[in-house]
Write a protein that holds these residues in place. Structure first.
Motif, PDB file in Angstrom:
ATOM      1  N   GLY A 256      36.601 121.227  43.102  1.00 33.92           N
ATOM      2  CA  GLY A 256      37.767 120.754  43.895  1.00 33.92           C
ATOM      3  C   GLY A 256      38.922 121.427  44.342  1.00 33.92           C
ATOM      4  N   PHE A 257      38.916 122.716  44.172  1.00 30.58           N
ATOM      5  CA  PHE A 257      39.866 123.709  44.797  1.00 30.58           C
ATOM      6  C   PHE A 257      39.575 123.913  46.316  1.00 30.58           C
ATOM      7  N   LEU A 258      38.280 123.617  46.440  1.00 26.82           N
ATOM      8  CA  LEU A 258      38.006 124.127  48.159  1.00 26.82           C
ATOM      9  C   LEU A 258      38.816 122.976  49.112  1.00 26.82           C
ATOM     10  N   PRO A 259      39.497 123.617  49.928  1.00 24.49           N
ATOM     11  CA  PRO A 259      40.216 122.627  51.039  1.00 24.49           C
ATOM     12  C   PRO A 259      39.296 121.714  51.597  1.00 24.49           C
ATOM     13  N   GLY A 260      39.713 120.610  51.652  1.00 20.24           N
ATOM     14  CA  GLY A 260      38.765 119.645  52.338  1.00 20.24           C
ATOM     15  C   GLY A 260      37.379 119.604  51.949  1.00 20.24           C
ATOM     16  N   ALA A 261      37.199 119.633  50.625  1.00 27.77           N
ATOM     17  CA  ALA A 261      35.761 119.305  50.072  1.00 27.77           C
ATOM     18  C   ALA A 261      35.358 117.995  50.312  1.00 27.77           C
ATOM     19  N   ALA A 262      36.135 117.068  50.231  1.00 24.87           N
ATOM     20  CA  ALA A 262      35.732 115.519  50.332  1.00 24.87           C
ATOM     21  C   ALA A 262      36.248 115.083  51.775  1.00 24.87           C
TER      22      ALA A 262
ATOM     23  N   ALA B  56      36.301 115.143  56.135  1.00 24.07           N
ATOM     24  CA  ALA B  56      35.495 114.984  57.119  1.00 24.07           C
ATOM     25  C   ALA B  56      34.352 115.905  57.563  1.00 24.07           C
ATOM     26  N   ALA B  57      33.213 115.760  57.691  1.00 20.57           N
ATOM     27  CA  ALA B  57      32.285 116.806  58.128  1.00 20.57           C
ATOM     28  C   ALA B  57      32.742 117.817  58.899  1.00 20.57           C
ATOM     29  N   PRO B  58      32.365 119.245  58.961  1.00 22.15           N
ATOM     30  CA  PRO B  58      32.606 120.022  59.778  1.00 22.15           C
ATOM     31  C   PRO B  58      32.055 119.963  61.220  1.00 22.15           C
ATOM     32  N   LEU B  59      32.712 120.694  61.908  1.00 23.94           N
ATOM     33  CA  LEU B  59      32.269 120.410  63.488  1.00 23.94           C
ATOM     34  C   LEU B  59      30.866 121.160  63.697  1.00 23.94           C
ATOM     35  N   THR B  60      29.735 120.781  64.016  1.00 23.09           N
ATOM     36  CA  THR B  60      28.761 121.531  64.196  1.00 23.09           C
ATOM     37  C   THR B  60      28.119 120.891  65.790  1.00 23.09           C
ATOM     38  N   THR B  61      27.791 122.055  66.472  1.00 22.82           N
ATOM     39  CA  THR B  61      27.068 121.718  67.824  1.00 22.82           C
ATOM     40  C   THR B  61      25.471 121.801  67.561  1.00 22.82           C
ATOM     41  N   ALA B  62      24.896 122.336  66.381  1.00 26.23           N
ATOM     42  CA  ALA B  62      23.668 122.189  66.067  1.00 26.23           C
ATOM     43  C   ALA B  62      23.627 121.808  64.491  1.00 26.23           C
TER      44      ALA B  62
ATOM     45  N   CYS C 127      28.256 125.083  54.737  1.00 29.34           N
ATOM     46  CA  CYS C 127      28.973 123.792  55.205  1.00 29.34           C
ATOM     47  C   CYS C 127      28.668 122.916  54.008  1.00 29.34           C
ATOM     48  N   MET C 128      29.779 122.172  53.756  1.00 36.43           N
ATOM     49  CA  MET C 128      29.534 121.295  52.632  1.00 36.43           C
ATOM     50  C   MET C 128      28.894 120.071  52.802  1.00 36.43           C
ATOM     51  N   ASP C 129      28.640 119.569  54.174  1.00 37.45           N
ATOM     52  CA  ASP C 129      27.793 118.453  54.378  1.00 37.45           C
ATOM     53  C   ASP C 129      26.497 118.819  54.239  1.00 37.45           C
TER      54      ASP C 129
ATOM     55  N   THR D 234      28.837 125.538  65.834  1.00 38.26           N
ATOM     56  CA  THR D 234      30.261 125.509  65.626  1.00 38.26           C
ATOM     57  C   THR D 234      30.890 125.155  64.276  1.00 38.26           C
ATOM     58  N   VAL D 235      31.474 125.936  63.655  1.00 37.87           N
ATOM     59  CA  VAL D 235      32.035 125.326  62.328  1.00 37.87           C
ATOM     60  C   VAL D 235      33.561 125.631  62.158  1.00 37.87           C
ATOM     61  N   ASP D 236      33.863 124.892  61.047  1.00 40.47           N
ATOM     62  CA  ASP D 236      35.428 124.932  60.853  1.00 40.47           C
ATOM     63  C   ASP D 236      35.417 125.492  59.508  1.00 40.47           C
ATOM     64  N   PRO D 237      36.004 126.656  59.396  1.00 41.03           N
ATOM     65  CA  PRO D 237      36.201 127.524  58.559  1.00 41.03           C
ATOM     66  C   PRO D 237      36.920 126.674  56.907  1.00 41.03           C
ATOM     67  N   HIS D 238      37.550 125.749  57.334  1.00 40.30           N
ATOM     68  CA  HIS D 238      38.167 124.857  56.103  1.00 40.30           C
ATOM     69  C   HIS D 238      37.072 124.060  55.476  1.00 40.30           C
ATOM     70  N   GLU D 239      36.050 123.952  56.239  1.00 37.55           N
ATOM     71  CA  GLU D 239      35.007 123.120  55.753  1.00 37.55           C
ATOM     72  C   GLU D 239      33.706 123.801  55.575  1.00 37.55           C
TER      73      GLU D 239
END
Length: 511
Positions: free
Chosen positions: A25-31, A33-39, A299-301, A357-362
């Motif tokens: 629950g502590f992880l930012p944005g755990a729930a 939107a899905a992270p940015l990914t180019t692949a 990535c959490m997704d 490409t990833v979002d380090p917040h996710e």
């Protein structure tokens, strides 16, 4: 700048010849939107007849754990070890659908493969190759050190002077009741600078996920797996008239080996074992100069990567609750960990990497971005951010000397990297956030020595309070001097993205 094996596991050496459930629950944005990914992330899928390792994360009550273990057997899985207290089960299976099958089992909160390549018969964050100290160089350094009443090779240790560790040692070199565990490639405890302070009773080989405490099991697989030995020396090399000195030369140091003996990768199950072992054996501080393989960012997704974050986080939180402070290196990619898009072209690193490409917040760097872990960036001799060091406002907690080849000190060897111990009684220079984290861990050990009842949260607060913050650079940051702006510092004098709350100060820690 070339994309190095980044925050990888090792540092740059120059030898001297002589981690969802409620727990996330502590992880930012755990729930979010899905992270940015180019692949799309490669999913683990073993070929027929081959096995992968998995982590299955459950509730911690006995009934659930036993029920899940029966489900594992029905799914053609073999339990390697069960960590009942944190609800993590390490499993091997050749069924390509094992993870999917287990995620549908009642009581399982997350499950996934910890690698993308099959198990073989049996990473770090340093930047560049090791540079060993030659006998001629050592003699030159020793001459100057002797004249100053220092350890034989201390004249080359600009890093100690930069944080006041040389002066701190004269006031309080650390308590024998404090142990720093080096979770790494293994530690050569036979090195004369490490032997006086080594704690065999708190050392183990956790490769594969199950602790082996047989004598010497903590040692590196070979001399090329020198990373952990170098880190250990930076923390606690003894002031014994031999070689170098550590930041906290009187505290104990332990080795918990997690590097695969063949690939030298740091798999999740091994790291889970290490955190639990350290906690259960009274370790006060752990140093983590690596990122958990095979994903630079988890990535959490992705169900496999989510399970990795869950398992490692459970283990490190368990350690914190048992009184252990965990420190980790920020990485060597010069990545802004507070940005919303980073290119990860090295994952997975145990098979074929797929650029994304990833979002380090996710998508999280484990264990660096886990809650309660002290994230350390690196500086050079001029106390500026090292050219390779990752950074990020709100991510970096503190900074410490990690070395920088572009910043030359006034030392006998004129080497801007960090000099420390190596296997086979040798010494070498390395640079990287791998080297910064142990300097901070040494200061944390000094603080624990001065404040024995301090909790991990209190120790982290003390680390930040005694740090010196140079503030963001007034000019554009050009780390390698090529005329191109390499990074942008965000924040103020008190706290910012380059140094967090500042560069650690050993002298203040003991005062």
């Amino acid at each position: 700048m070339a994309h190095l094996r980044s925050r990888r596991r090792l540092a740059l050496a120059v030898p001297v010849a002589l981690s969802l459930t409620a727990s996330l629950g502590f992880l930012p944005g755990a729930a979010a939107a899905a992270p940015l990914t180019t692949a799309t992330s490669a999913s683990a899928s073993p070929a027929d007849g081959t096995e992968l390792a998995y982590v299955v994360n459950t509730k911690t009550d006995r009934h659930t754990i036993e029920s899940v273990k029966r489900a594992i057997a029905r799914a053609d899985g073999t339990v390697v070890v069960t960590y009942d207290k944190i609800g993590v089960i390490v499993v091997h299976s050749a069924d390509p659908d094992f993870g999917k099958r287990l995620r549908a089992v009642r009581g399982v909160q997350s499950a996934g493969a910890t690698r993308t390549a099959p198990l073989t018969a049996a990473g770090t964050t340093d930047e560049g190759a090791a540079q060993y100290l030659t006998k001629a160089q050592a003699a030159k350094v020793a001459a100057r050190s002797t004249a100053s009443g220092e350890e034989p090779l201390e004249a080359d240790q600009w890093d100690l002077r930069a944080i006041g560790a040389d002066k701190a040692a004269k006031i309080n070199p650390g308590s024998r009741n404090v142990t720093v565990a080096v979770i790494d490639t293994g530690v050569d405890d036979t090195h004369p600078d490490l032997a006086p302070n080594f704690s065999a009773a708190q050392s183990a080989n956790c490769v594969g996920g199950k602790a082996d405490t047989s004598y010497g099991a903590w040692r590196p697989a070979n001399a090329d797996h020198y990373h952990g030995t170098h880190v250990a020396g930076e923390i606690a090399a003894a002031r014994n008239g031999i070689g170098v000195a550590g930041v906290a030369p009187n505290v104990k140091v332990a080795g918990i080996k997690v590097a695969d003996p063949v690939s030298e990768l740091f798999y999740p199950e091994s790291v889970v074992c290490a955190f639990v072992f350290a906690a259960d054996h009274g370790v006060e501080v752990t140093n983590n100069s690596y990122y958990v393989d095979p994903w630079l960012y988890n990535c959490m997704d992705d169900p496999d990567q989510r399970a990795i974050v869950d398992a490692v986080n459970r283990a490190q939180l368990y350690a914190q609750h048992k009184g252990t402070l965990n420190l980790a290196s920020a990485g060597n990619s010069n990545d802004d960990l507070d940005s919303h898009a980073l290119v990860d072209d090295s994952s997975p690193d145990d098979s074929t990497a797929v650029p994304r490409t990833v979002d380090p917040h996710e998508c999280f760097d484990v264990p660096t971005q886990l809650p309660g872990v002290v994230t350390v960036s690196a500086t050079g001799v001029t106390s500026t951010k090292a050219y390779y060091s990752s950074y990020g406002d709100g991510v970096i907690d503190i900074a410490a000397p990690g070395g920088d080849k572009y910043r030359i000190p006034d030392t006998p060897s004129k080497n801007g990297r960090i000099l420390s111990t190596m296997p086979n009684n040798q010494y070498a220079f390395l640079q990287g956030t791998s080297m910064a984290s142990p300097h901070a861990a040494g200061v944390a050990a000094l603080l624990k020595s001065a404040h024995p009842s301090a909790t991990p949260a209190r120790l982290q607060a003390l680390l930040k309070a005694q740090a010196d913050n140079p503030g963001c650079p007034t000019d554009a940051y050009d780390g390698d001097g090529d005329g191109v702006v390499d990074a942008t510092c965000v924040g103020g004098k008190r706290v910012n993205g380059f140094y967090g709350f500042g560069i650690v100060n050993a002298l203040r820690a003991v005062k």
